[in-house]
Design a protein around this motif. Structure first.
Motif, PDB file in Angstrom:
ATOM      1  N   LEU A  97      -0.221  -5.493 -10.425  1.00 38.71           N
ATOM      2  CA  LEU A  97       0.016  -4.426  -9.451  1.00 38.71           C
ATOM      3  C   LEU A  97       0.993  -3.384  -9.994  1.00 38.71           C
ATOM      4  O   LEU A  97       0.775  -2.177  -9.843  1.00 38.71           O
TER       5      LEU A  97
ATOM      6  N   TYR B 208       1.542   0.209  -8.340  1.00 38.99           N
ATOM      7  CA  TYR B 208       2.023  -0.263  -7.041  1.00 38.99           C
ATOM      8  C   TYR B 208       3.517  -0.579  -7.159  1.00 38.99           C
ATOM      9  O   TYR B 208       4.014  -0.870  -8.237  1.00 38.99           O
TER      10      TYR B 208
ATOM     11  N   ALA C 225       3.088  -4.894  -1.096  1.00 38.38           N
ATOM     12  CA  ALA C 225       3.306  -3.814  -2.056  1.00 38.38           C
ATOM     13  C   ALA C 225       3.009  -2.472  -1.410  1.00 38.38           C
ATOM     14  O   ALA C 225       2.370  -2.396  -0.360  1.00 38.38           O
ATOM     15  N   ARG C 226       3.464  -1.424  -2.061  1.00 34.34           N
ATOM     16  CA  ARG C 226       3.137  -0.059  -1.648  1.00 34.34           C
ATOM     17  C   ARG C 226       2.178   0.525  -2.670  1.00 34.34           C
ATOM     18  O   ARG C 226       2.396   0.416  -3.874  1.00 34.34           O
ATOM     19  N   ASP C 227       1.121   1.137  -2.144  1.00 37.67           N
ATOM     20  CA  ASP C 227       0.157   1.862  -2.963  1.00 37.67           C
ATOM     21  C   ASP C 227       0.017   3.233  -2.329  1.00 37.67           C
ATOM     22  O   ASP C 227      -0.754   3.410  -1.386  1.00 37.67           O
TER      23      ASP C 227
ATOM     24  N   ARG D 109      -9.800  -4.576  -3.508  1.00 35.91           N
ATOM     25  CA  ARG D 109      -9.122  -3.739  -2.514  1.00 35.91           C
ATOM     26  C   ARG D 109      -9.818  -3.846  -1.166  1.00 35.91           C
ATOM     27  O   ARG D 109     -11.052  -3.936  -1.105  1.00 35.91           O
TER      28      ARG D 109
END
Length: 122
Positions: free
Chosen positions: A20, A25, A43-45, A116
């Motif tokens: 990631l 990410y 996580a941040r995407d 995803r």
């Protein structure tokens, strides 16, 4: 002392977090726990908050196929609990991804699939 299964899971989670990070990410939580269970990674995407289920398997058994309907529902409920407990804005975009890792007989990663939006939130 961790057992073999736990060691395999920890290896998979570390590998998934590294994947990631390489993909851009930002990992914000690992092994977040509540009464319902555990979220492997958060996580941040970009604008999305991503809840990541990591499935690590040895041999030819498909890690991705191990996500049953029951597990999918549990993941959605865990994500909703995280959003509630972290006081996340209700307009926050989020999704649930699955990272499926297959380990070969030498203990190396044979395949890593990042799926995803693998679990529908509704």
């Amino acid at each position: 002392m961790p057992n073999t299964r736990q060691k395999l899971g920890d290896f998979g989670e570390r590998s998934a977090a590294a994947h990631l990070t390489r993909a851009g990410y930002q990992v914000v939580e690992r092994k977040w726990r509540c009464a319902l269970g555990e979220i492997d990674l958060v996580a941040r995407d970009g604008e999305y908050l991503v809840f990541v289920e990591v499935r690590t398997r040895r041999g030819t058994v498909s890690a991705a196929e191990s996500i049953t309907i029951h597990k999918q529902r549990r993941l959605v409920n865990l994500a909703l609990m995280y959003l509630q407990f972290s006081h996340t804005n209700e307009t926050q975009l989020w999704r649930i991804d699955v990272i499926a890792i297959s380990i070969d007989s030498n203990g190396q990663i044979a395949q890593l699939d990042h799926i995803r939006s693998a679990v529908e939130s509704g």
